[in-house]
Motif scaffolding. Structure first.
Motif, short mmCIF file in Angstrom:
data_model
loop_
_atom_site.label_atom_id
_atom_site.label_comp_id
_atom_site.label_asym_id
_atom_site.label_seq_id
_atom_site.Cartn_x
_atom_site.Cartn_y
_atom_site.Cartn_z
N LEU A 79 1.06 -0.98 -0.50
CA LEU A 79 0.14 0.35 0.23
C LEU A 79 1.45 1.72 0.01
CD1 LEU A 79 -3.09 -0.52 2.41
CD2 LEU A 79 -2.87 -1.10 -0.06
N ILE A 107 -7.05 1.46 6.83
CA ILE A 107 -6.31 1.32 5.96
C ILE A 107 -7.72 2.57 6.10
CG2 ILE A 107 -6.42 -0.62 4.44
CD1 ILE A 107 -9.19 -0.61 3.38
N ILE A 119 -7.39 2.71 -3.23
CA ILE A 119 -7.67 2.21 -1.75
C ILE A 119 -7.99 0.99 -2.04
CG2 ILE A 119 -7.82 1.72 0.55
CD1 ILE A 119 -8.09 5.37 0.31
N SER A 152 -6.37 -2.06 -4.69
CA SER A 152 -4.66 -1.73 -3.99
C SER A 152 -5.49 -2.83 -3.51
CB SER A 152 -4.15 -0.97 -3.90
OG SER A 152 -4.34 0.43 -4.38
#
Ligand SMILES: *Cc1c(COP(=O)(O)O)cnc(C)c1O
Length: 384
Positions: free
Chosen positions: A303, A347, A361, A364
């Motif tokens: 990330l 996250i 996000i 990913s």
């Protein structure tokens, strides 16, 4: 870069904050704590919730201390607290000379498990203090039932769940008293420190109000009915929170929408070793979005290469912390808390994330899951 902790939470409120500071700073009464703005803020909180009382105080931690103190918790008492989470529930118990007893958490919901809490009850137990964590509310109907059956006080650490509801009852009103925290990163965070106690019990509210200001009753100064605290609330922040309150529901809604989108996208990642949190809206208040994976470090590195910040909340269960180990049985085990501490990673989740950022996000995390752990590790080593 998509930071995990965004520095621009109050960007849109800057002009208003300056105006408020000016108004309070130049006000004729020169009242900076516990004035009319604090009273109006408490009233707004109380009405919004349908509580009997809301008492603003200096922090969420202090709110817990005020409640425990009002309940008379002290030396010789035990209070059951979650084995995984932040320090305040355990620390406030210790500070009163009582003993925190750590109960294991549910392995998926990550909040304290009612069965584990009931198993931890002894003849010395005075109170149960479940906490809502990782955006999931503890199973409050079960805790209320245990408290009733075993004759225990019930304190609800709802510091992270302001605005959440479980079965139609708002977070904070399941316990005899609940608390909120207004520290910057919380869902109703402010430009500083603050907290509140909320309760359906008028008498308890009055005790907390007294304890907040050195045991004085608000009528007679320097008459101290109880040994209290300095946990007073700031007028500038009261006005700022009143200004921010009308937007709270929309911000919570945006957080919940983002969480739903993530949960949708991550539904089939369990086969790839990434476990998304329990779906749904009842008993949720989206503060963080937390995944469980054995490949935590690899996922975080992946990330980071994609420009996405992540964060590990509570890398160690509380009874394994140097501060609290002396209160825990030497060979105690909290398997679910230990496992979650090793595997949790959160996250970004905040209202001003754009749809494109949210998609990036989610893309990913999915790409990492499909890549497989070894390949992802190789890729992050190859990164510049
Ligand atoms: C933040 C928090 C607290 C304490 O609040 P502060 O305002 O930081 O003192 C207590 N309990 C939980 C679960 C929290 O997340």
């Amino acid at each position: 870069m998509i930071p995990f902790f965004p520095p621009d939470l109050f960007e849109a409120d800057r002009a208003d904050l300056l105006e408020i500071m000016h108004a309070v700073g130049t006000g004729a009464d020169q009242r900076f704590i516990l004035g009319g703005r604090t009273a109006a803020f408490e009233d707004a909180l109380r009405r919004r919730l349908g509580a009997a009382d809301a008492v603003a105080c200096s922090s969420g931690t202090s709110a817990l201390s005020l409640v425990l103190s009002a309940m008379g918790v002290g030396e010789g008492d035990e209070v059951v607290v979650p084995a995984l989470g932040c320090a305040p529930p355990a620390a406030t118990v210790c500070a009163l000379g009582a003993v925190p007893v750590f109960a294991d958490v549910d392995p998926w919901r990550l909040v304290v498990a009612p069965d584990a809490a009931e198993a931890a009850v002894t003849g010395r137990t005075r109170a149960l203090m479940p906490a809502h964590l990782f955006s999931v509310m503890a199973d409050m109907p079960r805790f209320a039932d245990i408290a009733r059956r075993r004759g225990l006080r019930l304190v609800e650490d709802s510091a992270l769940a302001q605005g959440g509801e479980l079965g139609g009852t708002p977070a904070g009103l399941w316990g005899e008293a609940g608390v909120f925290s207004f520290v910057q990163v919380k869902t109703f965070g402010t430009a500083g420190e603050g907290g509140a106690v909320v309760t359906r019990d008028t008498g308890l509210g009055q005790d907390v109000r007294m304890l907040r200001n050195h045991g004085q009753d608000g009528v007679h100064r320097f008459v101290h009915h109880r040994v209290g605290y300095n946990s007073r609330f700031d007028e500038i922040l009261a006005a700022f929170q009143l200004h921010r309150l009308p937007g709270l529901d929309a911000r919570l809604q945006r957080r919940a929408d983002i969480a739903d989108y993530y949960t949708d996208r991550f539904a089939d990642l369990a086969d790839h070793g990434i476990c998304a949190p329990p779906p749904g809206r009842d008993g949720r208040c989206f503060y963080v979005y937390t995944l469980l994976t054995e490949a935590r470090e690899e996922l975080r590195a992946y990330l980071a290469r994609e420009g996405i910040g992540s964060h590990v909340y509570y890398p160690r269960p509380l009874p394994h912390q140097p501060a609290f180990a002396p209160y825990a049985p030497p060979n105690g085990r909290w398997p679910a808390a230990e496992s979650a501490a090793r595997r949790n990673v959160s996250i970004p989740l905040y209202p001003h994330l754009s749809d494109a950022q949210v998609e990036h996000i989610a893309d990913s995390v999915c790409a990492f899951a499909r890549l497989g752990r070894e390949e992802a590790a190789l890729q992050s080593h190859r990164a510049p």
